[in-house]
Design a protein around this motif. Structure first.
Motif, PDB file in Angstrom:
ATOM      1  N   LYS A  45      16.124  32.712  79.338  1.00 52.13           N
ATOM      2  CA  LYS A  45      15.517  31.238  79.515  1.00 52.13           C
ATOM      3  C   LYS A  45      15.275  30.401  78.403  1.00 52.13           C
ATOM      4  O   LYS A  45      14.449  31.083  77.512  1.00 52.13           O
ATOM      5  CB  LYS A  45      14.451  31.258  80.614  1.00 52.13           C
ATOM      6  N   ARG A  46      15.528  29.372  78.514  1.00 49.95           N
ATOM      7  CA  ARG A  46      15.673  28.870  77.325  1.00 49.95           C
ATOM      8  C   ARG A  46      15.201  27.316  78.010  1.00 49.95           C
ATOM      9  O   ARG A  46      15.125  26.518  78.606  1.00 49.95           O
ATOM     10  CB  ARG A  46      17.056  28.002  76.841  1.00 49.95           C
ATOM     11  N   ASN A  47      13.696  26.843  77.306  1.00 51.01           N
ATOM     12  CA  ASN A  47      13.456  25.748  77.196  1.00 51.01           C
ATOM     13  C   ASN A  47      12.123  25.612  78.321  1.00 51.01           C
ATOM     14  O   ASN A  47      11.949  24.464  79.178  1.00 51.01           O
ATOM     15  CB  ASN A  47      14.261  24.213  76.997  1.00 51.01           C
ATOM     16  N   VAL A  48      11.331  27.025  78.303  1.00 48.93           N
ATOM     17  CA  VAL A  48      10.722  27.101  79.611  1.00 48.93           C
ATOM     18  C   VAL A  48       9.435  25.377  79.065  1.00 48.93           C
ATOM     19  O   VAL A  48       8.234  26.624  78.993  1.00 48.93           O
ATOM     20  CB  VAL A  48       9.989  28.150  80.043  1.00 48.93           C
ATOM     21  N   GLY A  49       8.646  24.738  79.946  1.00 47.44           N
ATOM     22  CA  GLY A  49       7.725  23.938  80.277  1.00 47.44           C
ATOM     23  C   GLY A  49       8.189  22.981  79.161  1.00 47.44           C
ATOM     24  O   GLY A  49       6.728  23.196  78.626  1.00 47.44           O
ATOM     25  N   VAL A  50       8.899  22.751  78.774  1.00 47.91           N
ATOM     26  CA  VAL A  50       9.131  22.335  77.251  1.00 47.91           C
ATOM     27  C   VAL A  50       8.704  20.696  78.527  1.00 47.91           C
ATOM     28  O   VAL A  50       9.810  20.366  79.197  1.00 47.91           O
ATOM     29  CB  VAL A  50      10.428  21.990  76.967  1.00 47.91           C
TER      30      VAL A  50
END
Length: 338
Positions: free
Chosen positions: A84-89
């Motif tokens: 997963k990429r950029n979770v919660g960004v």
């Protein structure tokens, strides 16, 4: 005769050794072939997922307590399925960031205003009585505005309690003003100025910009320490009292009023930040035009350039999360600590 017998015995021993070697070679070759077959079989089992024609094998499982027919450095093709990429960004908008950066700019301008007022008093261009009357008028207006914007909140203090706190502070400050005036007589002026600059910088760094009401203890103590150091270099005890009262208004009470203005009337906050910043630059320009130019450049950078850099660099943010991350405990464990 003896030499011929010795030679015959050595020859017979030599032929005996050759016979033994020749008899053991077939068995040794069979063991080698069997070992090769086993190695080939084990290799095919370990690399079962490596080729389409490979025989079926035991599926790989992500466990440590079970022995599996795979090498230690085996990587399953499904390993990156949970990537997963950029979770919660958070995605920032430029003008929203500029609005929040205005709080930093106005706090820097407040420090500039305080230093300007101190410099005028140190030079004798501003009398302590004028500063006290101006502070009293500002306090009454600000307190009334604070109460009007606050409404009937259950957690607010009463006006009587606020009046008692103000009276106690003013009484103690006025009583200890002569002591504070002579507090740094044994310290050189350069050292006092250096300590004041460091404490004001610590105030700006440790100020709780996200929740400025009430101001943080570290930032407030640093600002008051710098105020005491600077006030001890003023001509009289009344000057010291006026300077400390002004410091309380700027560093303790003004952030509380600004926070309530930002909550209740958000449209007024940008104008207030611009007005305070303009006042800080204008006041410094009367004393040090070059410093005012540097302050203007710094405020411009803080308010407009830094938010632009943040928004631009946010596009290149690339945080990866997956099964290799450390486990996070999401359960509330407070009942174990009680």
């Amino acid at each position: 005769m003896k030499s011929h017998l010795l030679t015959a015995e050595v020859t017979m021993l030599y032929y005996s050794v050759l016979c033994l070697i020749s008899l053991s070679l077939p068995q040794f070759s069979d063991e080698i072939s069997v070992g090769n077959d086993q190695g080939t079989t084990s290799t095919q089992v370990m690399g079962a997922d490596s080729g389409p024609d490979a025989p079926s094998a035991v599926p790989w499982r992500k466990v440590l307590y079970e022995r599996q027919p795979y090498p230690d450095n085996y990587v399953d093709p499904r390993f990156l399925e949970d990537l997963k990429r950029n979770v919660g960004v958070r995605q920032y908008r430029y003008w929203n960031v500029v609005r929040e950066a205005g709080l930093v700019s106005q706090q820097v301008s407040c420090v500039s205003l305080f230093v300007t007022l101190w410099s005028y008093m140190e030079q004798g261009d501003l009398s302590p009585s004028t500063l006290l009357w101006a502070g009293l008028l500002s306090s009454l207006v600000g307190y009334g505005l604070y109460k009007v914007l606050g409404g009937n909140r259950t957690g607010d203090r009463t006006s009587l309690a606020d009046l008692q706190s103000a009276a106690i502070f003013l009484a103690f400050t006025f009583g200890f003003a002569p002591v504070l005036k002579t507090l740094t007589e044994s310290v050189s002026t350069d050292t006092v100025y250096a300590m004041s600059a460091m404490m004001l910088l610590a105030h700006l760094v440790s100020f709780p910009y996200a929740q400025p009401s009430p101001p943080g203890s570290l930032s407030l103590n640093a600002a008051l320490f710098a105020s005491v150091c600077l006030a001890s270099r003023l001509p009289g005890a009344l000057h010291t009292f006026a300077m400390l009262t002004c410091a309380l208004l700027i560093f303790a009470l003004w952030p509380c009023l600004l926070h309530r203005l930002k909550e209740q009337t958000p449209w007024t906050f940008p104008w207030i930040a611009v007005l305070v910043s303009f006042g800080g630059v204008a006041g410094l320009a009367t004393l040090w035009p070059t410093g005012a130019l540097l302050l203007s450049f710094g405020l411009f950078t803080l308010t407009l350039v830094c938010p632009l850099l943040l928004v631009r660099l946010q596009r290149h943010k690339d945080n990866i999360h997956g099964p290799w991350d450390e486990a996070e405990i999401r359960e509330d464990l407070s009942h174990f600590l009680s």
